[in-house]
Design a protein around this motif. Sequence first.
Motif, PDB file in Angstrom:
ATOM      1  N   ALA A 274       5.063  48.570  60.716  1.00 42.98           N
ATOM      2  CA  ALA A 274       5.624  48.948  59.618  1.00 42.98           C
ATOM      3  C   ALA A 274       4.694  49.289  58.504  1.00 42.98           C
ATOM      4  N   CYS A 275       5.025  50.016  57.499  1.00 46.05           N
ATOM      5  CA  CYS A 275       4.445  50.408  56.435  1.00 46.05           C
ATOM      6  C   CYS A 275       5.189  50.421  55.206  1.00 46.05           C
ATOM      7  N   PRO A 276       4.465  50.711  54.071  1.00 43.78           N
ATOM      8  CA  PRO A 276       5.238  50.804  52.769  1.00 43.78           C
ATOM      9  C   PRO A 276       6.333  51.709  52.846  1.00 43.78           C
ATOM     10  N   VAL A 277       6.471  52.854  53.533  1.00 42.45           N
ATOM     11  CA  VAL A 277       7.513  53.901  53.674  1.00 42.45           C
ATOM     12  C   VAL A 277       8.591  53.031  54.433  1.00 42.45           C
ATOM     13  N   CYS A 278       8.244  52.372  55.626  1.00 42.64           N
ATOM     14  CA  CYS A 278       9.539  51.960  56.460  1.00 42.64           C
ATOM     15  C   CYS A 278       9.543  50.464  56.688  1.00 42.64           C
ATOM     16  N   GLY A 279       8.831  49.786  56.079  1.00 41.07           N
ATOM     17  CA  GLY A 279       8.808  48.338  56.289  1.00 41.07           C
ATOM     18  C   GLY A 279       9.709  47.628  55.370  1.00 41.07           C
ATOM     19  N   PRO A 280       9.485  46.522  55.540  1.00 45.07           N
ATOM     20  CA  PRO A 280      10.121  45.396  54.666  1.00 45.07           C
ATOM     21  C   PRO A 280       9.720  45.528  53.048  1.00 45.07           C
ATOM     22  N   ARG A 281      10.565  45.418  51.925  1.00 51.83           N
ATOM     23  CA  ARG A 281      10.203  45.478  50.630  1.00 51.83           C
ATOM     24  C   ARG A 281      10.254  44.265  49.968  1.00 51.83           C
ATOM     25  N   LEU A 282       9.241  44.109  48.888  1.00 56.61           N
ATOM     26  CA  LEU A 282       9.160  42.919  48.156  1.00 56.61           C
ATOM     27  C   LEU A 282      10.079  43.245  46.896  1.00 56.61           C
ATOM     28  N   SER A 283      10.722  42.229  46.368  1.00 56.93           N
ATOM     29  CA  SER A 283      11.384  42.086  45.196  1.00 56.93           C
ATOM     30  C   SER A 283      11.026  40.898  44.275  1.00 56.93           C
ATOM     31  N   LEU A 284      11.097  40.797  43.205  1.00 53.81           N
ATOM     32  CA  LEU A 284      10.976  39.634  42.254  1.00 53.81           C
ATOM     33  C   LEU A 284      12.424  39.521  41.575  1.00 53.81           C
ATOM     34  N   TRP A 285      13.019  38.315  41.575  1.00 52.53           N
ATOM     35  CA  TRP A 285      14.227  38.387  40.845  1.00 52.53           C
ATOM     36  C   TRP A 285      14.151  37.147  39.983  1.00 52.53           C
ATOM     37  N   ASP A 286      14.989  37.389  38.833  1.00 56.16           N
ATOM     38  CA  ASP A 286      15.279  35.943  37.904  1.00 56.16           C
ATOM     39  C   ASP A 286      16.186  35.197  38.474  1.00 56.16           C
ATOM     40  N   GLY A 287      16.555  34.093  37.783  1.00 53.61           N
ATOM     41  CA  GLY A 287      17.472  33.013  38.185  1.00 53.61           C
ATOM     42  C   GLY A 287      18.693  33.563  38.626  1.00 53.61           C
ATOM     43  N   LYS A 288      19.251  34.788  38.044  1.00 52.23           N
ATOM     44  CA  LYS A 288      20.533  35.191  38.486  1.00 52.23           C
ATOM     45  C   LYS A 288      20.736  36.104  39.366  1.00 52.23           C
ATOM     46  N   GLY A 289      19.212  36.816  39.928  1.00 53.24           N
ATOM     47  CA  GLY A 289      19.126  37.748  41.060  1.00 53.24           C
ATOM     48  C   GLY A 289      18.965  39.273  40.574  1.00 53.24           C
ATOM     49  N   ALA A 290      18.865  39.115  39.065  1.00 45.13           N
ATOM     50  CA  ALA A 290      18.571  40.327  38.703  1.00 45.13           C
ATOM     51  C   ALA A 290      17.033  40.779  39.020  1.00 45.13           C
ATOM     52  N   VAL A 291      16.888  42.017  39.418  1.00 47.82           N
ATOM     53  CA  VAL A 291      15.591  42.481  39.887  1.00 47.82           C
ATOM     54  C   VAL A 291      14.728  42.711  38.729  1.00 47.82           C
ATOM     55  N   LEU A 292      13.665  42.174  38.675  1.00 46.00           N
ATOM     56  CA  LEU A 292      12.545  42.116  37.597  1.00 46.00           C
ATOM     57  C   LEU A 292      11.507  43.313  38.131  1.00 46.00           C
ATOM     58  N   ALA A 293      10.951  43.319  39.371  1.00 47.35           N
ATOM     59  CA  ALA A 293      10.056  44.141  39.887  1.00 47.35           C
ATOM     60  C   ALA A 293      10.235  44.217  41.357  1.00 47.35           C
ATOM     61  N   GLN A 294       9.520  45.555  41.929  1.00 42.28           N
ATOM     62  CA  GLN A 294       9.777  45.607  43.249  1.00 42.28           C
ATOM     63  C   GLN A 294       8.078  45.972  43.829  1.00 42.28           C
ATOM     64  N   ASP A 295       7.898  45.672  45.163  1.00 41.70           N
ATOM     65  CA  ASP A 295       6.710  46.049  45.698  1.00 41.70           C
ATOM     66  C   ASP A 295       5.676  45.240  45.296  1.00 41.70           C
ATOM     67  N   HIS A 296       4.450  46.028  44.814  1.00 44.85           N
ATOM     68  CA  HIS A 296       3.443  45.238  44.487  1.00 44.85           C
ATOM     69  C   HIS A 296       3.498  44.813  43.234  1.00 44.85           C
ATOM     70  N   GLY A 297       4.230  45.554  42.305  1.00 45.39           N
ATOM     71  CA  GLY A 297       4.689  44.943  41.136  1.00 45.39           C
ATOM     72  C   GLY A 297       5.340  43.444  41.147  1.00 45.39           C
ATOM     73  N   ALA A 298       6.247  43.290  42.147  1.00 46.03           N
ATOM     74  CA  ALA A 298       6.678  41.859  42.416  1.00 46.03           C
ATOM     75  C   ALA A 298       5.711  40.981  42.514  1.00 46.03           C
ATOM     76  N   LEU A 299       4.602  41.148  43.290  1.00 42.04           N
ATOM     77  CA  LEU A 299       3.762  40.340  43.785  1.00 42.04           C
ATOM     78  C   LEU A 299       2.918  40.109  42.541  1.00 42.04           C
ATOM     79  N   LEU A 300       2.545  40.910  41.805  1.00 41.87           N
ATOM     80  CA  LEU A 300       1.532  40.610  40.563  1.00 41.87           C
ATOM     81  C   LEU A 300       2.629  39.967  39.505  1.00 41.87           C
TER      82      LEU A 300
END
Length: 293
Positions: A28-54
């Motif tokens: 898999a790769c960044p195009v077709c593979g799993p995606r990272l997300s950063l959520w707050d305590g209510k499940g709202a998306v704060l960031a995705q992919d590398h931004g989520a990791l940072l």
Amino acid sequence: MRHFPMCPACRVEYEDPLDRRFHAEPNACPVCGPRLSLWDGKGAVLAQDHGALLGAAEAIRAGKIVAAKGIGGIHLIVDARNDEAVRRLRARKRRAEKPFAVMFPSLAEIERECDVAPEERSLLVGPACPIVLLRRKPGSVAACVAPDNPRLGVMLPYAPLHHLLLRELGFAIVATSGNLSDEPIATDEAEALVGLKGIADLFLVHNRPIVRPIDDSVARVICGRDQLLRRARGYAPAPIQMDGLASGILALGGHLKTTVAVTLEDAVLLSQHLAIWKPSQRARRMAAPLTTC
């Protein structure tokens, strides 16, 4: 990985016998593979992919508790050097004194904090990558991680997300199972929002499903030989060879924590460590007072 159809570039690698990714099932790769997300305590998306990791790394540096989804379950993560953050995790998780496992960025970092014998080193860097109990030295890890205990349970990164996170942080983290004490480890991010509400400040999740929960294995070296204290990830369900057995015997262990065993003609097939609980247990534990180290 069936949820992630390969993009054209990955498909070429997968079907080329001369490529190192030939027939690699997790290709898999960044195009077709799993995606990272950063959520707050209510499940709202704060960031995705590398931004989520940072974002998760920055929260850990700031002393926050981050629930990170791995390959066998969700870990609760804090800075292992931050005494106040570790104490807050103990209070929220309702785990007064039982030691926390610590994940280090490298073997060299472990050797700065602990005495490591050759047999212990082999366990740490082996393919199973269990938590290994080592004699600790005075160092940067907070005393409250393992209060009044001469040993520290340590491990190295074993999942891709661990490697990325520890490379970004560069210091040791507490990586304990995502649950209230004595409950099964959480595996689904939507359920974790409910089960870990009030424990985790943020959730670092991905969209690759976890098929079955499995905890980290725990081992130590005694008299020069490795001994498993908890047989789970990396070891189960590998059989234990034994002679003279009657096949087809089923053994079911204790009431709340157990390992299921089935005999073959020349081996015993063991499941991973399992924790079993009832919803009423959560209410009783949440109502009980807690004192921490």
